[in-house]
Enzyme design. Structure first.
Site, PDB file in Angstrom:
ATOM      1  N   ARG A 288      -1.215   4.053  16.979  1.00 25.73           N
ATOM      2  CA  ARG A 288      -1.513   4.962  15.883  1.00 25.73           C
ATOM      3  C   ARG A 288      -1.354   6.443  16.197  1.00 25.73           C
ATOM      4  O   ARG A 288      -0.724   7.170  15.430  1.00 25.73           O
ATOM      5  CB  ARG A 288      -2.910   4.666  15.300  1.00 25.73           C
TER       6      ARG A 288
ATOM      7  N   ASP B 106       0.822  -1.222   0.000  1.00 26.64           N
ATOM      8  CA  ASP B 106       0.000   0.000   0.000  1.00 26.64           C
ATOM      9  C   ASP B 106       0.849   1.263   0.000  1.00 26.64           C
ATOM     10  O   ASP B 106       0.639   2.159  -0.819  1.00 26.64           O
ATOM     11  CB  ASP B 106      -0.913   0.038   1.244  1.00 26.64           C
TER      12      ASP B 106
ATOM     13  N   ASP C 179      -7.615   2.511  11.224  1.00 30.33           N
ATOM     14  CA  ASP C 179      -6.386   3.303  11.267  1.00 30.33           C
ATOM     15  C   ASP C 179      -6.496   4.645  10.553  1.00 30.33           C
ATOM     16  O   ASP C 179      -5.922   5.636  10.995  1.00 30.33           O
ATOM     17  CB  ASP C 179      -5.217   2.484  10.713  1.00 30.33           C
TER      18      ASP C 179
ATOM     19  N   SER D 249      -2.354 -10.876   7.368  1.00 29.42           N
ATOM     20  CA  SER D 249      -2.037  -9.466   7.508  1.00 29.42           C
ATOM     21  C   SER D 249      -1.669  -9.239   8.975  1.00 29.42           C
ATOM     22  O   SER D 249      -2.470  -9.505   9.875  1.00 29.42           O
ATOM     23  CB  SER D 249      -3.260  -8.638   7.111  1.00 29.42           C
TER      24      SER D 249
HETATM   25  N1  ARG Z   1      -8.289  -4.448  14.380  1.00 27.59           N
HETATM   26  C1  ARG Z   1      -7.229  -3.939  15.176  1.00 27.59           C
HETATM   27  C2  ARG Z   1      -7.426  -2.487  15.494  1.00 27.59           C
HETATM   28  O1  ARG Z   1      -8.092  -1.823  14.770  1.00 27.59           O
HETATM   29  C3  ARG Z   1      -5.851  -4.224  14.671  1.00 27.59           C
HETATM   30  C4  ARG Z   1      -5.657  -4.277  13.209  1.00 27.59           C
HETATM   31  C5  ARG Z   1      -4.296  -4.735  12.948  1.00 27.59           C
HETATM   32  N2  ARG Z   1      -3.969  -4.948  11.590  1.00 27.59           N
HETATM   33  C6  ARG Z   1      -3.691  -6.150  11.062  1.00 27.59           C
HETATM   34  N3  ARG Z   1      -3.239  -6.189   9.866  1.00 27.59           N
HETATM   35  N4  ARG Z   1      -3.873  -7.263  11.722  1.00 27.59           N
HETATM   36  O2  ARG Z   1      -6.911  -2.000  16.479  1.00 27.59           O
END
Ligand code: ARG
Length: 409
Positions: free
Chosen positions: A97, A18, A126, A175
């Site tokens: 984040r 990305d 995110d 991922s």
């Molecule tokens: N769903 C989680 C959050 O929004 C973590 C996402 C993490 N990304 C991944 N590729 N597993 O905090």
């Protein structure tokens, strides 16, 4: 600011597919002359920085790496004070984040950028967490993947056409998002809620085996030592991830309700967070009053919701922390947790601030602090009085005698 500064953009850069396609897109589709890639260290594995560096070099991208591990650990400790989890998840990605966003903004401002950009899609959390921080600045915010409606397939084709260094867009089946506080795994067959996660998704936790105990020492709610050894935050968390991970502690599998309403199946590993949260809670159980514990549960829930949303800088969070910090002044002492069968549970706690009198709780003492056993008789007479009265009234009015019965009506 010079004219060329006007056309510089700082991109949150990981070296993945990305963010790699974002580099030429920012130049060609958005017309920026200069793109700066920023990778922020919140405790990712070394291999991720290598990938980011290699990819940046191959793209001829100006690349900055910023160490934010200490700032991140500080925020993780605020989460410990708040006993914070969201739907069972200790918030690793969510907490990272705003730290990453703030670090990128700092670089962007130093470098006189006109804009900041991220490679998040329009489905996840995110994008919201990054932008909540960035939109507080004067810089433009750009989200190429979301704005141009890019799909992974399109990105892979584009990368192949341009000969971009994406290692074939080959980033594995899962991922993964990893930092000091947690490792999140999603995608592939895991998207199917009925699919049982295979052992191979776990990297931090071994198959649960064996048992041990760990003692954590706290000062005013902050973890300061493990098994008597004082450690600064980053090292303490790293140590516990490694140590408790060997016992398979810190796995969660959640159906996570994302901010945009989507339910997503997510798997996490977080050995240190599990140990620190269990120990901290156990110590609080000893030193806080019943009312403090009860009210704090609600405060914690609010804190965790805001943290999940990436809004830890919100005024309401400062206000919630006003309450939390007020309670933490006595959360000093230690708690021991047993690691066993992939779980960790408190087995001992010790503090000079214990709201506990062995003498009073004991069955063997007759009178303590001028209170005799017989003094409880008056309390016992009053206890449940209002309920007895209300039931009598209901009985008279509705002709129904409420009773404790095993029959279902
Ligand atoms: N769903 C989680 C959050 O929004 C973590 C996402 C993490 N990304 C991944 N590729 N597993 O905090």
């Amino acid at each position: 600011m010079t004219a060329s500064d006007e056309s510089t953009v700082a991109l949150a850069f990981s070296g993945g597919l990305d963010t790699t396609v974002c580099v030429p897109l920012l130049e060609e589709e958005y017309g920026y002359d200069r793109v700066i890639g920023v990778t922020v260290d919140v405790g990712q594995p070394e291999a991720e920085f290598d990938e980011a560096r290699r990819t940046a070099e191959a793209l001829d991208l100006e690349h900055h790496v910023v160490d934010a591990t200490e700032a991140f650990a500080t925020l993780c400790y605020r989460a410990v004070k708040a006993n914070a989890t969201y739907q069972g998840y200790p918030l690793g990605t969510a907490l990272a984040r705003p730290v990453i966003a703030a670090a990128i903004l700092e670089v962007a401002e130093e470098q006189g950028c006109a804009a900041v950009a991220h490679g998040c899609t329009g489905k996840g959390n995110d994008q919201l967490r990054f932008e909540a921080v960035w939109r507080g600045s004067d810089l433009d915010v750009i989200a190429p993947v979301r704005e141009l409606g890019l799909t992974r397939e399109w990105e892979m084709e584009y990368a192949a056409e341009r000969d971009l260094p994406v290692e074939g867009g080959n980033e594995g089946v899962w991922s993964i998002d990893q930092n000091l506080w947690s490792r999140a795994v999603e995608g592939g067959e895991l998207e199917e809620p009925s699919y049982i996660p295979p052992e191979e998704i776990y990297e931090w936790t071994a198959e649960p085996d064996g048992t041990t105990t760990v003692e954590v020492t706290f000062e005013a709610g902050r973890p300061v030592a493990v098994d008597g050894e004082e450690l600064p935050p980053v090292e303490l968390i790293e140590y516990l991830n490694e140590y408790a991970g060997q016992y398979g502690v810190g796995r969660t599998d959640v159906m996570e309700d994302r901010m945009l309403g989507l339910k997503v199946r997510e798997n996490y590993e977080h050995p240190a967070a599990s140990v620190l949260l269990a120990a901290h809670q156990a110590l609080e159980d000893l030193v806080l009053t019943k009312e403090e514990r009860r009210v704090k549960r609600g405060i914690e829930q609010e804190w965790a919701e805001k943290a999940y949303e990436g809004l830890v800088f919100a005024p309401v969070v400062r206000a919630l922390e006003g309450f939390i910090d007020e309670t933490q002044s006595v959360v000093s002492g230690s708690a021991t947790v047993r690691l066993e069968g992939g779980t960790c549970r408190a087995v001992a706690r010790d503090s000079e601030y214990a709201v506990y009198s062995e003498e009073m709780a004991s069955f063997n003492t007759e009178s303590v602090a001028g209170i005799e056993q017989a003094d409880a008789t008056g309390v016992a007479k009053y206890h449940g009085l209002q309920d007895r009265l209300a039931n009598e009234v209901a009985d008279r009015v509705r002709g129904r005698v409420p009773s404790i019965s095993t029959d279902e009506e």
